[in-house]
Design a protein around this motif. Structure first.
Motif, PDB file in Angstrom:
ATOM      1  N   LYS A  74      -2.026  -4.208  -0.166  1.00  0.00           N
ATOM      2  CA  LYS A  74      -3.263  -3.747  -0.805  1.00  0.00           C
ATOM      3  C   LYS A  74      -4.252  -4.889  -1.072  1.00  0.00           C
ATOM      4  O   LYS A  74      -5.460  -4.687  -1.113  1.00  0.00           O
ATOM      5  N   TYR A  86      -7.676   9.026   1.544  1.00  0.00           N
ATOM      6  CA  TYR A  86      -6.307   8.514   1.345  1.00  0.00           C
ATOM      7  C   TYR A  86      -5.516   8.714   2.636  1.00  0.00           C
ATOM      8  O   TYR A  86      -5.758   9.684   3.364  1.00  0.00           O
ATOM      9  N   THR A  94      -7.383  -8.280   2.948  1.00  0.00           N
ATOM     10  CA  THR A  94      -8.622  -7.704   3.499  1.00  0.00           C
ATOM     11  C   THR A  94      -8.797  -8.213   4.919  1.00  0.00           C
ATOM     12  O   THR A  94      -8.827  -9.424   5.142  1.00  0.00           O
ATOM     13  N   PHE A 154     -13.130   1.452   7.819  1.00  0.00           N
ATOM     14  CA  PHE A 154     -12.473   0.940   6.610  1.00  0.00           C
ATOM     15  C   PHE A 154     -13.060   1.619   5.376  1.00  0.00           C
ATOM     16  O   PHE A 154     -12.357   1.939   4.420  1.00  0.00           O
ATOM     17  N   GLY A 155     -14.374   1.888   5.447  1.00  0.00           N
ATOM     18  CA  GLY A 155     -15.037   2.615   4.360  1.00  0.00           C
ATOM     19  C   GLY A 155     -14.484   4.031   4.236  1.00  0.00           C
ATOM     20  O   GLY A 155     -14.216   4.515   3.131  1.00  0.00           O
ATOM     21  N   TYR A 186     -11.550   5.025   5.211  1.00  0.00           N
ATOM     22  CA  TYR A 186     -10.148   4.857   4.770  1.00  0.00           C
ATOM     23  C   TYR A 186     -10.088   4.678   3.256  1.00  0.00           C
ATOM     24  O   TYR A 186      -9.264   5.289   2.566  1.00  0.00           O
ATOM     25  N   GLN A 187     -11.011   3.851   2.753  1.00  0.00           N
ATOM     26  CA  GLN A 187     -10.987   3.574   1.309  1.00  0.00           C
ATOM     27  C   GLN A 187     -11.504   4.757   0.485  1.00  0.00           C
ATOM     28  O   GLN A 187     -11.062   4.981  -0.636  1.00  0.00           O
ATOM     29  N   PHE A 189      -5.507  -1.524   9.584  1.00  0.00           N
ATOM     30  CA  PHE A 189      -5.725  -1.794   8.166  1.00  0.00           C
ATOM     31  C   PHE A 189      -4.433  -2.278   7.527  1.00  0.00           C
ATOM     32  O   PHE A 189      -3.337  -1.803   7.870  1.00  0.00           O
ATOM     33  N   LYS A 217     -11.017  14.406  -2.318  1.00  0.00           N
ATOM     34  CA  LYS A 217     -10.773  13.276  -1.414  1.00  0.00           C
ATOM     35  C   LYS A 217     -10.154  13.786  -0.117  1.00  0.00           C
ATOM     36  O   LYS A 217      -9.328  14.710  -0.136  1.00  0.00           O
ATOM     37  N   ALA A 235       0.837  -1.205   0.000  1.00  0.00           N
ATOM     38  CA  ALA A 235       0.000   0.000   0.000  1.00  0.00           C
ATOM     39  C   ALA A 235       0.867   1.248   0.000  1.00  0.00           C
ATOM     40  O   ALA A 235       0.540   2.255  -0.614  1.00  0.00           O
TER      41      ALA A 235
END
Lengths: 320, 436
Positions: free
Chosen positions: B364, B388, B367, B381-382, B384-385, B360, B315, B141
């Motif tokens: 990459k 950035y 999961t 996590f949502g 985070y995604q 996390f 973002k 990542a």
């Protein structure tokens, strides 16, 4: 020479040695050598330990203080007194020096006064044995806590929403709570108070031992001469306790000047450098700024200041 | 003659005895002071790697040892000796180890240490090791690079969203968590108006561990896509974005919505105040969810993205801290050490470790398994995604010192002793010497 010829057995010892075989002479030298070395061999464990644990680290720190970018650079260069100049002209260092002076002076004086007061109370004949034993346990408690526990307890007590503010506002002494450890105007005094609280029991116990060693004859004689309680305290108690008080004071000055954990865990030197001490300043230079050379110079200055106090302590001990 | 000979022999025997004891003591001291890997770490074809980190004590007991056992099962000729301790003592040991070139073979790293260790030559260039091992770095990542060379790989990331006390906000008449700075200020004012010891927000600015600057101040900047650095990595504290951030923090202070005691408040105090319902909102690590729920199971709270500038639509950067990993430059077993790095970064192990750590993954493709976790982790996590990871202090030289100098200047502003412009100007001057 003539005598020697007539009676060889009466020859002087040196003549005899001279006439010995080389092996015997070697044995003598070895014996002399071994006899000379044995005391040093017995001392060597202590010498090695002191060297490894004290002399070598101190020598390394002193040598670092004369170099530039030590530890972080492979080949640091000698810079003479530049690090000392940098440290001594750094406003933060001067603030730390001033704060340390206030912190150790007030702490030591308060330790002495409180220690003496409580020791006198525990030595009085006005209280019963059980009562004195209970108070002795209560008063000694702060000294039994580790620094981490003391820091946590007092951070909670002095929190703006803590017990101290609650009590002061409840009894009407204050309208609003005070940020004891976060206000630059009160932080140093709050921290000094915590240090006094944590350290006075040791003084109390030491002075109590001194008080119990004073002969009652002296008080009886003073009483016969018409001296009251205050006069007896000033002319009997204090002179008799003087060696204990002076030794404790000097030792406390040294110990308090080295206080780090309590400051780090309560205020970290803040707010706005209000509680920055020589110890926290040196730590930050080394482990935050990675300026190990200036940290070493600062440490050497602290060492020299401690040595002055240690000199007085040793001289006092010799006088006794 | 025989008598003196005996005496000499006795004295020599004594001397030899004392010397032997001394030598043993000296050897013991010398052995005790050896902190790094040594010649004996490799014997009979088996290599023993030393791995210093603070992770094992923060994971469920025995779980990290179990992962190391799995690694040894996959690599029978490599054993791992864990050197575990709390974060602060691990840092001090690594600083000392870096100085004396006795770092353990594999080291747990914080991004804030990387630049200084790399400058000292204490940690190895992982780019070379990756090439030697033919490792596909595309699955990572992120990588922490200094002058285009990778020195640290983040293994697990812990993000810092906004924690919101739902009950307090509802009580104050705030129906939805704030998404903009204006909404946040209004919500904080309403929560503070509830009275008692309750305040809208907590700002830990303790200078002993000045990470409040990173997590609680600069996070506002990154959430609006801002940067405190120029493109070439120099300090850029006098920019409009940084000024806007500091002015916003000052406006919160002026509105008296920040919990008192912030100048010496530590991160744990912030968490404690949120846990006990004394503060309505805090920016905090996801790693604290379990702790908060354990200490106050009844606390009704959620996590949301950090509010951005009112006009910002891009973002959002979300601050993070990492469990990073590196290899000692003085290790004699760099190839074996990198095998351990590879193992921890593999899809399966990385997902497993992230799940255990409530963080996390650094891989990459991994999961984390949220089935047994708190639902808030999935929410986070949502976030985070959708955004950035942003932490510009990672990889900077003397990053803790940079935070502290900014902290000290900010404190002057918050106590009314200095204007925002002067604060940023002085902080810029201070940073420029380190980031030149």
């Amino acid at each position: 020479m003539k005598l020697a010829n007539l009676n060889p057995t009466a020859a002087p010892p040196d003549t005899k040695v001279a006439s010995q075989t080389p092996a015997a002479a070697g044995s003598g030298k070895l014996r002399f050598f071994a006899r000379g070395l044995v005391p040093y061999a017995y001392l060597s464990p202590t010498v090695i330990l002191i060297s490894v644990l004290m002399i070598v680290p101190i020598a390394m720190v002193v040598s670092y203080s004369f170099k530039d970018n030590v530890i972080v650079e492979e080949n640091p260069v000698l810079v003479g007194l530049a690090n000392y100049t940098k440290v001594l002209t750094d406003p933060d260092f001067l603030v730390a020096l001033k704060n340390t002076f206030v912190f150790i002076t007030v702490s030591t004086v308060a330790h002495l006064v409180l220690g003496l007061t409580f020791a006198l109370m525990l030595n009085t004949s006005l209280l019963g044995g059980v009562t004195k034993a209970v108070f002795r346990i209560i008063y000694i408690l702060p000294w039994l806590f580790t620094v981490a526990v003391i820091a946590v307890i007092w951070r909670l007590l002095l929190d703006p929403s803590g017990v101290v503010n609650y009590l002061l506002t409840t009894v009407g002494r204050m309208q609003q709570g005070v940020d004891w450890l976060s206000d630059p105007g009160t932080a140093l005094w709050a921290l000094t108070f915590v240090n006094i609280w944590a350290g006075f029991p040791f003084f109390m116990i030491s002075i109590l031992a001194g008080l119990q060693g004073i002969s009652s004859d002296l008080y009886e004689a003073a009483s016969v001469d018409g001296a009251g309680a205050v006069r007896q305290f000033l002319n009997v108690t204090i002179p008799q306790l003087r060696p204990v008080l002076v030794s404790m004071a000097v030792l406390d000055l040294i110990w308090t000047s080295q206080q780090f954990a309590l400051i780090w865990m309560t205020t970290g030197g803040g707010p706005l450098n209000a509680t920055e001490m020589l110890s926290t300043y040196t730590y930050k230079q080394a482990f935050s700024s990675y300026e190990f050379a200036t940290a070493s110079a600062s440490a050497v200055i602290v060492l020299l200041l401690s040595l002055v106090l240690a000199f007085f302590y040793v001289r006092l001990q010799k006088e006794r | 003659m025989s008598g003196s000979g005996t005496r000499v022999r006795n004295r020599l025997r004594q001397l030899i005895g004392v010397t032997a004891v001394t030598a043993m003591a000296a050897t013991a001291v010398a052995c005790g002071s050896d902190g790094g890997s040594n010649e004996e770490s490799s014997s009979g074809g088996t290599v023993t790697l030393e791995f210093a980190q603070w992770w094992a004590p923060e994971l469920p007991e025995g779980s990290f040892d179990k992962l190391m056992t799995e690694f040894t099962a996959q690599n029978p000729n490599i054993k791992v000796k864990l050197l575990s301790g709390p974060y602060a003592s691990t840092k001090q040991q690594l600083v000392a180890g870096a100085a004396s070139k006795t770092l353990p073979d594999v080291v747990g790293l914080d991004g804030a240490w990387v630049s200084d260790f790399a400058k000292q030559g204490a940690i190895a260039d992982l780019t070379e090791l990756m090439a030697d091992a033919k490792y596909d770095s595309g699955q990572l990542a992120s990588q922490i690079k200094i002058k285009d060379k990778t020195y640290m790989v983040p293994v697990v990331n812990f993000v810092y969203p906004l924690f919101v006390n739902n009950d307090l906000l509802k009580k104050a008449g705030v129906t939805t968590p704030p998404t903009t700075r204006t909404q946040f200020l209004e919500a904080a004012k309403k929560v503070s108006a509830l009275g008692g010891n309750v305040k809208g927000w907590a700002l830990p600015l303790d200078t002993a561990v000045p990470n409040g600057v990173q997590n609680d101040v600069m996070s506002w900047l990154w959430a609006s896509g801002g940067s405190m650095l120029t493109e070439d990595g120099k300090a850029n504290l006098t920019s409009d974005q940084v000024k806007g951030t500091v002015e916003f923090v000052k406006s919160l202070n002026d509105a008296n919505v920040i919990a008192p005691g912030s100048l010496t408040m530590k991160e744990q105090d912030k968490v404690e105040k949120f846990t006990t319902g004394q503060v309505g909102m805090v920016i905090d690590s996801l790693a604290h969810i379990t702790l908060i729920k354990k200490n106050n199971p009844k606390l009704n709270f959620t996590v949301t993205p950090i509010p951005a500038e009112d006009s910002y639509t891009g973002k959002r950067g979300i601050p993070y801290a990492s469990w990073g990993i590196g290899v000692s430059n003085s290790s004699k077993h760099k190839a074996e050490a990198f095998k351990l790095v590879e193992f921890l970064m593999s899809k399966q192990t990385n997902a497993q470790l992230s799940t255990l750590a409530n963080g996390f993954p650094g891989n990459k493709t991994a999961t984390p398994d949220f089935t047994k976790s708190d639902p808030l982790f999935k929410t986070a996590f949502g976030i985070y995604q959708a955004g950035y990871p942003a932490n510009e202090f990672v990889g900077l030289p003397k990053s803790e010192d940079l935070m502290r100098s900014f902290d000290e200047q900010l404190q002057l502003t918050l106590t009314g002793k200095q204007s925002v412009d002067d604060t940023l100007k002085k902080a810029q001057e201070s940073w420029s010497s380190d980031l030149s």
